[in-house]
Write a protein that holds these residues in place. Sequence first.
Motif, PDB file in Angstrom:
ATOM      1  N   GLU A 270       0.825  -1.204   0.000  1.00 14.85           N
ATOM      2  CA  GLU A 270       0.000   0.000   0.000  1.00 14.85           C
ATOM      3  C   GLU A 270       0.862   1.257   0.000  1.00 14.85           C
ATOM      4  O   GLU A 270       0.539   2.245  -0.665  1.00 14.85           O
ATOM      5  CB  GLU A 270      -0.941   0.005   1.203  1.00 14.85           C
ATOM      6  CG  GLU A 270      -2.009   1.087   1.179  1.00 14.85           C
ATOM      7  CD  GLU A 270      -2.956   0.970  -0.009  1.00 14.85           C
ATOM      8  OE1 GLU A 270      -3.667   1.949  -0.287  1.00 14.85           O
ATOM      9  OE2 GLU A 270      -2.987  -0.099  -0.670  1.00 14.85           O
ATOM     10  N   ARG A 273       1.980   1.699  -3.447  1.00 13.37           N
ATOM     11  CA  ARG A 273       0.863   2.131  -4.298  1.00 13.37           C
ATOM     12  C   ARG A 273       0.618   3.622  -4.151  1.00 13.37           C
ATOM     13  O   ARG A 273       0.442   4.331  -5.146  1.00 13.37           O
ATOM     14  CB  ARG A 273      -0.387   1.354  -3.886  1.00 13.37           C
ATOM     15  CG  ARG A 273      -1.628   1.643  -4.707  1.00 13.37           C
ATOM     16  CD  ARG A 273      -2.820   1.014  -4.011  1.00 13.37           C
ATOM     17  NE  ARG A 273      -3.829   0.552  -4.924  1.00 13.37           N
ATOM     18  CZ  ARG A 273      -4.944  -0.052  -4.555  1.00 13.37           C
ATOM     19  NH1 ARG A 273      -5.174  -0.273  -3.267  1.00 13.37           N
ATOM     20  NH2 ARG A 273      -5.836  -0.439  -5.439  1.00 13.37           N
ATOM     21  N   ARG A 289      -6.030   7.194  -0.527  1.00 13.60           N
ATOM     22  CA  ARG A 289      -5.541   5.887  -0.080  1.00 13.60           C
ATOM     23  C   ARG A 289      -4.585   6.039   1.106  1.00 13.60           C
ATOM     24  O   ARG A 289      -4.559   5.191   2.005  1.00 13.60           O
ATOM     25  CB  ARG A 289      -4.871   5.152  -1.243  1.00 13.60           C
ATOM     26  CG  ARG A 289      -5.852   4.758  -2.332  1.00 13.60           C
ATOM     27  CD  ARG A 289      -5.312   3.699  -3.268  1.00 13.60           C
ATOM     28  NE  ARG A 289      -6.307   3.366  -4.280  1.00 13.60           N
ATOM     29  CZ  ARG A 289      -7.349   2.557  -4.090  1.00 13.60           C
ATOM     30  NH1 ARG A 289      -7.512   1.987  -2.894  1.00 13.60           N
ATOM     31  NH2 ARG A 289      -8.213   2.318  -5.056  1.00 13.60           N
TER      32      ARG A 289
END
Length: 385
Positions: A270, A273, A289
């Motif tokens: 993550e 990302r 996010r």
Amino acid sequence: MSTSSRPDTANDTDTDTKPDPDFQVTPWMHRAGGWVHRHPRAWIRLGNLETRAVGDVIDGLTVDRPLYVAGLARSGTTILLEHLAGHPDVTSHRYADFPFLPIPYWWNRWLSLVPGAHEEARERAHKDGIQVTSKSPEAFEEMLWMAFFPNAHDPAHSSVLGRDDRHPEFEAFYDQHIRKLLAIRERRRYLAKGNYNLARLGYLHRLYPHARFLVMIRDPVWHIASLMKQQALFVAGETAEPRALEHMRRVGHYEFGLDRRAINMGDDAEAARVTALWESGREVEGWARYWAAVYQHVADTLEADPALREAALVVRYEDLCGHADATLARVFRHADLSLSDPERARLAEGLHAPTYYQPRFDERERALIEEITAPVARRFGYTGA
């Protein structure tokens, strides 16, 4: 929220990105800050030498119920820090503590002997209306963490420190550092603001079981809008003044600017990302996010640790602004700090929700933020992005 007559123009689509003199770093500060940053082990040794030299002063001191303010940048941590730091029992790091932060006793003793010029408060580089001087509280303890944890700001490595983590050398140095700061400032309670401490809540609670934590959070739409505005502002400032970029690295502020770095909250994929989204220019999704990853970790950590949950108070930015009197009462009560009714009213008077701008996301962007953040936001009482 604003603390002066100058508005917090957190409108991310209208950010003024002209070079700003507030990003200038003096040659002396640049050289001295670089000296400390490049030689962390030497300054650790010097800090230990200072501890031995002032041992008779700090031997009888203990770190009593330290206070930790933590939250993603732009969640209200600075204004809460300032209100708590004004209490007569409390001290925190100040702007003047840089660059010689590893030797707080000697450096503050020296500063007390140097005649100070009259100083006018100035709005900080964030352009958010918060006025500061060299004596204003600031988040500088991150310099200590970086000296002992060299991967603290590497998105490829987890930044999470929990109850089971150990670093005896750091823990001794950190405790001695706080006691020296309390001694030289003649205060009883230590206060720290640290955005990155969101990843260290369990570790800090193990070190100080009586610590009190104040965790700030903000509605994701407004929060992301403000984060994007700051990113544009700091990119412009650091582009025009390269010394500002180096300064931000040295004090451990990687939230914005040319060297923006995501906190790895224990999920390598993550963090990668989010970084990839930012690098490709997909700011809205990247920030959404990131917001979700950070606060999901916080929610999971508090849920899994009853003792930590009892020690932590989650403060919503909207409550601090919209219900300031009641929220400040809760904050000071949780911190175990006295607060008179007149003083609470005075502090509350300067807190209000921003009324001079609206986040200008289009429908698609709002829907994207809602989709990504809503499951986590609901855990903190937000019913919709």
